[in-house]
Design a protein around this motif. Structure first.
Motif, PDB file in Angstrom:
ATOM      1  N   MET A 181       0.841  -1.199   0.000  1.00 55.90           N
ATOM      2  CA  MET A 181       0.000   0.000   0.000  1.00 55.90           C
ATOM      3  C   MET A 181       0.880   1.253   0.000  1.00 55.90           C
ATOM      4  SD  MET A 181      -2.880  -1.208   2.733  1.00 55.90           S
ATOM      5  CE  MET A 181      -4.036   0.134   2.510  1.00 55.90           C
ATOM      6  N   ALA A 182       2.003   1.166   0.718  1.00 53.32           N
ATOM      7  CA  ALA A 182       2.940   2.293   0.747  1.00 53.32           C
ATOM      8  C   ALA A 182       3.587   2.473  -0.616  1.00 53.32           C
ATOM      9  CB  ALA A 182       4.001   2.057   1.809  1.00 53.32           C
ATOM     10  N   ALA A 183       3.868   1.337  -1.274  1.00 54.93           N
ATOM     11  CA  ALA A 183       4.603   1.406  -2.532  1.00 54.93           C
ATOM     12  C   ALA A 183       3.714   1.837  -3.692  1.00 54.93           C
ATOM     13  CB  ALA A 183       5.239   0.055  -2.835  1.00 54.93           C
ATOM     14  N   CYS A 184       2.418   1.526  -3.632  1.00 55.80           N
ATOM     15  CA  CYS A 184       1.539   1.806  -4.769  1.00 55.80           C
ATOM     16  C   CYS A 184       1.389   3.309  -4.970  1.00 55.80           C
ATOM     17  CB  CYS A 184       0.157   1.191  -4.549  1.00 55.80           C
ATOM     18  SG  CYS A 184      -0.985   1.641  -5.872  1.00 55.80           S
ATOM     19  N   PRO A 185       1.845   3.828  -6.108  1.00 53.11           N
ATOM     20  CA  PRO A 185       1.733   5.278  -6.324  1.00 53.11           C
ATOM     21  C   PRO A 185       0.319   5.704  -6.704  1.00 53.11           C
ATOM     22  CG  PRO A 185       2.947   4.246  -8.124  1.00 53.11           C
ATOM     23  CD  PRO A 185       2.532   3.143  -7.206  1.00 53.11           C
ATOM     24  N   TYR A 186      -0.565   4.739  -6.912  1.00 55.75           N
ATOM     25  CA  TYR A 186      -1.938   5.061  -7.302  1.00 55.75           C
ATOM     26  C   TYR A 186      -2.940   4.862  -6.171  1.00 55.75           C
ATOM     27  CZ  TYR A 186       0.346   4.756 -11.822  1.00 55.75           C
ATOM     28  OH  TYR A 186       1.214   4.938 -12.869  1.00 55.75           O
ATOM     29  N   SER A 187      -2.458   4.442  -5.008  1.00 52.35           N
ATOM     30  CA  SER A 187      -3.338   4.228  -3.842  1.00 52.35           C
ATOM     31  C   SER A 187      -4.556   3.384  -4.174  1.00 52.35           C
ATOM     32  CB  SER A 187      -3.803   5.563  -3.257  1.00 52.35           C
ATOM     33  OG  SER A 187      -2.727   6.223  -2.671  1.00 52.35           O
ATOM     34  N   THR A 188      -4.350   2.256  -4.824  1.00 50.89           N
ATOM     35  CA  THR A 188      -5.520   1.466  -5.206  1.00 50.89           C
ATOM     36  C   THR A 188      -5.817   0.346  -4.228  1.00 50.89           C
ATOM     37  OG1 THR A 188      -4.166   0.020  -6.558  1.00 50.89           O
ATOM     38  CG2 THR A 188      -5.178   1.870  -7.659  1.00 50.89           C
ATOM     39  N   ARG A 189      -4.976   0.158  -3.235  1.00 50.18           N
ATOM     40  CA  ARG A 189      -5.145  -1.023  -2.388  1.00 50.18           C
ATOM     41  C   ARG A 189      -5.927  -0.733  -1.112  1.00 50.18           C
ATOM     42  NH1 ARG A 189      -1.142  -5.381  -2.927  1.00 50.18           N
ATOM     43  NH2 ARG A 189      -0.698  -5.447  -5.148  1.00 50.18           N
ATOM     44  N   SER A 190      -6.677  -1.734  -0.667  1.00 52.78           N
ATOM     45  CA  SER A 190      -7.430  -1.619   0.581  1.00 52.78           C
ATOM     46  C   SER A 190      -6.958  -2.697   1.535  1.00 52.78           C
ATOM     47  CB  SER A 190      -8.919  -1.831   0.361  1.00 52.78           C
ATOM     48  OG  SER A 190      -9.390  -1.005  -0.662  1.00 52.78           O
ATOM     49  N   PHE A 191      -7.203  -2.464   2.795  1.00 53.96           N
ATOM     50  CA  PHE A 191      -6.794  -3.421   3.818  1.00 53.96           C
ATOM     51  C   PHE A 191      -8.025  -3.832   4.604  1.00 53.96           C
ATOM     52  CE2 PHE A 191      -4.843  -4.484   7.985  1.00 53.96           C
ATOM     53  CZ  PHE A 191      -3.922  -5.413   7.551  1.00 53.96           C
ATOM     54  N   ASN A 192      -8.104  -5.094   4.980  1.00 57.15           N
ATOM     55  CA  ASN A 192      -9.216  -5.556   5.813  1.00 57.15           C
ATOM     56  C   ASN A 192      -8.855  -5.314   7.272  1.00 57.15           C
ATOM     57  OD1 ASN A 192     -11.340  -6.754   4.078  1.00 57.15           O
ATOM     58  ND2 ASN A 192      -9.605  -7.949   3.342  1.00 57.15           N
ATOM     59  N   TRP A 193      -9.249  -4.156   7.766  1.00 56.41           N
ATOM     60  CA  TRP A 193      -8.856  -3.765   9.125  1.00 56.41           C
ATOM     61  C   TRP A 193      -9.550  -4.624  10.161  1.00 56.41           C
ATOM     62  CZ3 TRP A 193      -4.755  -0.737   9.478  1.00 56.41           C
ATOM     63  CH2 TRP A 193      -4.406   0.011   8.354  1.00 56.41           C
TER      64      TRP A 193
ATOM     65  N   TYR B 237       7.119   5.938  -3.634  1.00 54.52           N
ATOM     66  CA  TYR B 237       6.991   7.164  -4.419  1.00 54.52           C
ATOM     67  C   TYR B 237       6.387   8.315  -3.622  1.00 54.52           C
ATOM     68  CZ  TYR B 237       7.709   4.058  -8.418  1.00 54.52           C
ATOM     69  OH  TYR B 237       8.222   3.149  -9.294  1.00 54.52           O
ATOM     70  N   ARG B 238       6.150   8.099  -2.355  1.00 59.49           N
ATOM     71  CA  ARG B 238       5.357   9.098  -1.615  1.00 59.49           C
ATOM     72  C   ARG B 238       6.146  10.361  -1.286  1.00 59.49           C
ATOM     73  NH1 ARG B 238       0.408   7.145   0.405  1.00 59.49           N
ATOM     74  NH2 ARG B 238       0.101   5.118  -0.520  1.00 59.49           N
ATOM     75  N   PRO B 239       5.456  11.506  -1.304  1.00 54.18           N
ATOM     76  CA  PRO B 239       6.141  12.756  -0.962  1.00 54.18           C
ATOM     77  C   PRO B 239       6.668  12.692   0.468  1.00 54.18           C
ATOM     78  CG  PRO B 239       3.756  13.061  -1.003  1.00 54.18           C
ATOM     79  CD  PRO B 239       4.034  11.715  -1.596  1.00 54.18           C
ATOM     80  N   GLY B 240       7.868  13.185   0.675  1.00 52.51           N
ATOM     81  CA  GLY B 240       8.455  13.131   2.009  1.00 52.51           C
ATOM     82  C   GLY B 240       9.262  11.865   2.248  1.00 52.51           C
ATOM     83  N   GLY B 319       5.688  19.646  -2.347  1.00 53.95           N
ATOM     84  CA  GLY B 319       5.488  20.998  -1.844  1.00 53.95           C
ATOM     85  C   GLY B 319       4.303  21.070  -0.896  1.00 53.95           C
ATOM     86  N   HIS B 320       3.245  20.366  -1.243  1.00 54.86           N
ATOM     87  CA  HIS B 320       2.060  20.307  -0.388  1.00 54.86           C
ATOM     88  C   HIS B 320       2.424  19.700   0.970  1.00 54.86           C
ATOM     89  CE1 HIS B 320      -2.517  19.680  -0.373  1.00 54.86           C
ATOM     90  NE2 HIS B 320      -2.074  19.652   0.850  1.00 54.86           N
ATOM     91  N   HIS B 321       3.163  18.621   0.901  1.00 54.51           N
ATOM     92  CA  HIS B 321       3.619  17.919   2.101  1.00 54.51           C
ATOM     93  C   HIS B 321       4.434  18.869   2.989  1.00 54.51           C
ATOM     94  CE1 HIS B 321       5.531  14.787   4.524  1.00 54.51           C
ATOM     95  NE2 HIS B 321       6.714  15.263   4.158  1.00 54.51           N
ATOM     96  N   LEU B 322       5.385  19.577   2.384  1.00 47.57           N
ATOM     97  CA  LEU B 322       6.251  20.475   3.145  1.00 47.57           C
ATOM     98  C   LEU B 322       5.465  21.648   3.720  1.00 47.57           C
ATOM     99  CD1 LEU B 322       9.398  20.444   0.849  1.00 47.57           C
ATOM    100  CD2 LEU B 322       9.208  19.484   3.140  1.00 47.57           C
ATOM    101  N   THR B 323       4.495  22.138   2.938  1.00 51.18           N
ATOM    102  CA  THR B 323       3.667  23.236   3.446  1.00 51.18           C
ATOM    103  C   THR B 323       2.916  22.806   4.699  1.00 51.18           C
ATOM    104  OG1 THR B 323       3.387  23.872   1.154  1.00 51.18           O
ATOM    105  CG2 THR B 323       1.986  24.974   2.743  1.00 51.18           C
ATOM    106  N   PRO B 381       2.682  12.075   8.128  1.00 52.39           N
ATOM    107  CA  PRO B 381       2.183  13.079   7.161  1.00 52.39           C
ATOM    108  C   PRO B 381       2.302  12.659   5.698  1.00 52.39           C
ATOM    109  CG  PRO B 381       3.543  14.138   8.819  1.00 52.39           C
ATOM    110  CD  PRO B 381       3.707  12.663   9.006  1.00 52.39           C
ATOM    111  N   SER B 382       3.284  11.826   5.378  1.00 50.08           N
ATOM    112  CA  SER B 382       3.467  11.428   3.979  1.00 50.08           C
ATOM    113  C   SER B 382       2.268  10.695   3.407  1.00 50.08           C
ATOM    114  CB  SER B 382       4.702  10.535   3.845  1.00 50.08           C
ATOM    115  OG  SER B 382       5.843  11.336   3.799  1.00 50.08           O
ATOM    116  N   MET B 383       1.439  10.133   4.280  1.00 55.72           N
ATOM    117  CA  MET B 383       0.291   9.380   3.779  1.00 55.72           C
ATOM    118  C   MET B 383      -0.958  10.238   3.693  1.00 55.72           C
ATOM    119  SD  MET B 383       0.914   5.809   5.723  1.00 55.72           S
ATOM    120  CE  MET B 383       1.583   6.586   7.150  1.00 55.72           C
ATOM    121  N   SER B 384      -0.849  11.509   4.078  1.00 58.05           N
ATOM    122  CA  SER B 384      -2.068  12.313   4.215  1.00 58.05           C
ATOM    123  C   SER B 384      -2.441  13.123   2.990  1.00 58.05           C
ATOM    124  CB  SER B 384      -1.917  13.249   5.416  1.00 58.05           C
ATOM    125  OG  SER B 384      -1.451  12.539   6.524  1.00 58.05           O
ATOM    126  N   PHE B 385      -1.600  13.116   1.969  1.00 56.96           N
ATOM    127  CA  PHE B 385      -1.887  14.053   0.876  1.00 56.96           C
ATOM    128  C   PHE B 385      -2.059  13.380  -0.472  1.00 56.96           C
ATOM    129  CE2 PHE B 385       1.160  15.951   3.880  1.00 56.96           C
ATOM    130  CZ  PHE B 385       0.231  16.664   4.594  1.00 56.96           C
TER     131      PHE B 385
END
Lengths: 313, 455
Positions: A181-193, B237-240, B319-323, B381-385
């Motif tokens: 999920m961290a690696a996916c640059p498209y945020s397409t994955r879900s997790f069964n919390w 690939y995430r910002p930050g 930039g959004h992340h840093l802001t 924060p890297s996951m918030s934007f």
């Protein structure tokens, strides 16, 4: 070029017939092996009933129903699911000029994958690239990248890339680290919390990575391009559910994609409508292509109004 | 400490007697007992909440699809960071032949061992399927940074435990021989753990050799554990996170917080065991204080690389992340952490008066607390934007839940418990290393420590 322009029209008609007759014979499909048998016509006996089928080179032919083998409708085992459907390279094309945020794709996806809770495999976003540019709707399934970052980082090979281009998750092996999920640059994955609320009909089902259910607590899931349907020669749920033909699915090796209504040359479509891939600059090489939202079928409407229109229908 | 040069035999024996009396582990007083019980309560609360999490899933945490890594992961990074001090104090200073390190090495090493053990545990706590941990060995993929992390963390854990244990052998045998009114189990524990140590010169030779080898080995492994931990983020690939500076940035920050840990430990030991004052002198605080300044300056250098250069460009999502960090939602925490965890300690510890034990302790605690929140700011924060809209509002802002805090605090309490029990049962300052540091000839040390010779 001239020839090509006429082609989609004719194919379109053929495709409709195919859908009506071939697909209507519910649950019947050709496997690659089955097709070989059909063409050699040696082993199976005739029944007299004729059925239209689409061959791999895009032609419709009439065959005896006795020659058609029923494919296993469900449940390829987790180890079998790791090899792709032979000879295929699946691609999807999403035509943004046709999307009006009807969300039928999403509802069908949720329904047929028995997704409960907040796990949504196919999201439709309101996009606006800059303040002065026009807003548009963008359905976003898994990109099934050819260089998938999620597969790269998985420590246990629970998510994997198949020969037919599909990226799947095996939730019997997933350890729930969420690195994909961290690696996916498209945020397409879900997790069964939490423990997924399984519907009656799925709770007893045999698990296959190709169907994705029953879901399991503490594992990752995502859009799978419906490989169980593709295996049966059917189109994914989002493609068939969309009333506007936004989604095209097809085989890159064949260079054909279809949205159920029309079947077109993939390369020509890309050429004519300036297809592009999402965030292609990062080099993940997605299998999903987009057609830009120009000459739109519908004017863009805000979500609240849109939701009301949806209800009236 | 420069008293050395020539010490007569009788003088040496006298000094050694003094060390023994001062440095043998002692029973806790009321404060020590209260401290231990408090830690036990926090630890057990954490365990209880974790059983709930096992039953109900990670849904009891504040994490959701949007912010899917929370304080478990930032706490893991913190543990890995602080554990690096073992290699710094023991190995780097040892190989550089810095004499004042002797009373500090074991403090550093037990912090390292406790932290790395809990780093391993907290990462399992974060897993959705801890029952499948074995899959990493059955189906492990060498391409995944997580597998690298498993390898280097377990290697580092092993080396750290050995680096703690080998020089401790004389100490354990000493407890075995000299502690009189102790319960039977404790004596048995010493007997087993001392591995038949009898202070022969040969044994010392082997231990010293082993420590030298381990010291050389542990430095690259130590750099690896935190570099690989940074890669868990930097390989995305995430910002930050998408930064080539991350390895050096993490390692420099790790040395800083570890050094802070040692300084705080020194102060507490000195405060509660008055006899330690002779060994953990003001001079030691002065030296560690200078080291802290150096490390903080190095960290500041990598922080500038990490934040200011991307901020010069303010590129898209980055930039959004840093802001958000500089002036947005996370700004108060971000600036507090930079100021109290880096700038203020540098300013105070540059002055000689600032390097006295008490101000050192205050600065060390600030460094540690800020380091913990710094890791929060690196992870969350890297996951918030991302431009996601269909998620419920509460998924976009991550707030750790009570069980999540309880489990995290439980892990911190657990690490402190390991250190506390170690101080209670083992000599936290090494007698023979102190004796060597102060110039007592090895022959005299062996002879004195050997109980047969005494009799």
């Amino acid at each position: 070029m001239e020839e090509n322009k006429n082609k989609p029209e004719r194919k379109n008609q053929e495709r409709r017939n195919f859908i009506k007759s071939g697909f209507a014979a519910a649950g019947l499909a050709l496997t690659a092996a089955g097709l070989g048998k059909v063409l050699s016509g040696k082993e199976d006996s005739d029944t007299g009933e004729k059925i239209n089928v689409l061959t791999t080179d895009g032609k419709v032919m009439e065959v005896d129903s006795g020659h058609i083998r029923k494919s296993e409708t469900c449940c390829v085992s987790p180890s079998e699911a790791r090899t792709g459907i032979p000879g295929k390279k699946w691609v999807m094309v999403i035509d943004l000029s046709r999307c009006k945020h009807a969300l039928k794709c999403q509802h069908a996806c949720q329904k047929y994958h028995h997704l409960s809770g907040m796990n949504v495999w196919l999201k439709v976003f309101r996009m606006q690239d800059a303040e002065n540019t026009a807003p548009y709707w963008m359905p976003k399934p898994c990109m099934h990248c050819d260089k998938p970052p999620c597969v790269k980082v998985c420590p246990v090979s629970a998510t994997y890339k198949r020969s037919d281009g599909i990226v799947l998750v095996d939730n019997q092996r997933c350890i729930g680290c969420r690195f994909c999920m961290a690696a996916c640059p498209y945020s397409t994955r879900s997790f069964n919390w939490e423990e997924p609320q399984l519907l009656h009909e799925t709770s007893g089902a045999t698990y296959s990575p190709e169907t994705g259910f029953p879901q399991k607590k503490g594992t990752v899931e995502k859009c799978d391009f419906c490989p169980d349907l593709l295996r049966q020669g059917k189109l994914p749920h989002c493609v068939t559910a969309c009333p506007n033909g936004v989604f095209y699915m097809g085989d890159l090796n064949d260079d054909t994609v279809t949205n159920g209504d029309e079947t077109v040359r993939f390369s020509q479509l890309m050429k004519d409508k300036s297809g592009y891939r999402l965030n292609d600059i990062i080099g993940t090489e997605p299998s999903v292509y987009y057609l830009p939202p120009v000459d739109r079928l519908f004017p863009f409407k805000d979500p609240v109004k849109e939701a009301n229109i949806g209800k009236e229908e | 400490m420069e008293e050395v040069k020539k010490i007569s035999e009788t003088e040496a024996i006298q000094m050694l007697h003094q060390y023994n009396d001062d440095l043998l582990p002692k029973e806790f007083g009321i404060i020590g007992k209260t401290w231990t019980i408090l830690l036990l309560i926090i630890f057990l609360t954490g365990i209880y909440c974790y059983t709930n999490q096992l039953r109900e899933g990670l849904a009891i945490t504040g994490m959701r699809d949007f912010v899917f890594w929370g304080i478990y992961i930032s706490n893991f990074v913190f543990f890995v960071a602080i554990s690096l001090v073992g290699s710094l104090m023991t190995a780097v200073l040892y190989l550089m032949n810095i004499s004042w390190r002797a009373p500090l090495t074991r403090i550093a090493e037990i912090i390292a061992v406790a932290a790395i053990i809990f780093a391993g545990l907290i990462i399992i706590v974060d897993m959705g399927r801890p029952d499948r941990v074995v899959n990493m060995f059955l189906h492990g993929r060498i391409q995944s940074p997580i597998i690298w992390d498993v390898m280097v963390v377990s290697t580092y854990m092993t080396l750290s435990i050995l680096l703690l244990y080998f020089p401790l052998l004389p100490g354990i045998s000493f407890c075995r021989d000299r502690l009189t009114d102790i319960p039977n189990w404790q004596r048995r524990m010493y007997t087993i753990l001392s591995l038949g140590w009898n202070n022969s010169p040969e044994q010392y030779r082997i231990v010293k050799r082993a420590v030298t080898i381990l010291s050389v080995m542990i430095i690259p492994v130590a750099l690896c554990i935190h570099t690989v931990t940074s890669w868990l983020f930097a390989s995305t690939y995430r910002p930050g996170w998408d930064s080539t500076n991350f390895g050096a940035y993490f390692v420099s920050g790790a040395f800083l917080v570890g050094c802070g840990g040692v300084a705080a430990g020194m102060y507490l030991l000195r405060r509660f065991y008055s006899s330690y004052e002779k060994y953990l002198t003001d001079d030691h605080f002065d030296k560690v204080g200078k080291l802290l300044v150096l490390l903080a300056v190095v960290y500041a250098y990598f922080s500038i690389n990490e934040y200011l250069i991307p901020a010069y460009k303010m590129k898209g999502e980055e930039g959004h992340h840093l802001t958000e960090l500089f002036t947005g939602y996370y700004a108060p925490m971000f600036w507090s952490v930079q100021f109290f965890g880096m700038i203020l300690p540098i300013a105070i510890l540059l002055f000689k008066k600032g390097r006295k034990p008490l101000p050192m302790f205050v600065m060390a605690v600030l460094v540690i607390v800020c380091a913990w929140f710094k890791r929060y700011l690196i992870v969350i924060p890297s996951m918030s934007f991302m431009p996601l809209q269909e998620l419920p509002e509460e998924w976009k802002h991550y707030t750790p839940t009570f069980p999540e805090w309880a489990i995290t605090c439980g892990s911190l309490a657990g690490a402190l418990l390991i250190i506390t029990f170690f101080v209670r049962f083992f000599p936290i300052i090494s007698v023979w290393e102190i004796a060597e540091e102060r110039g007592i000839p090895s022959g005299t040390i062996f002879k004195h420590l050997n109980k047969n010779n005494e009799k």
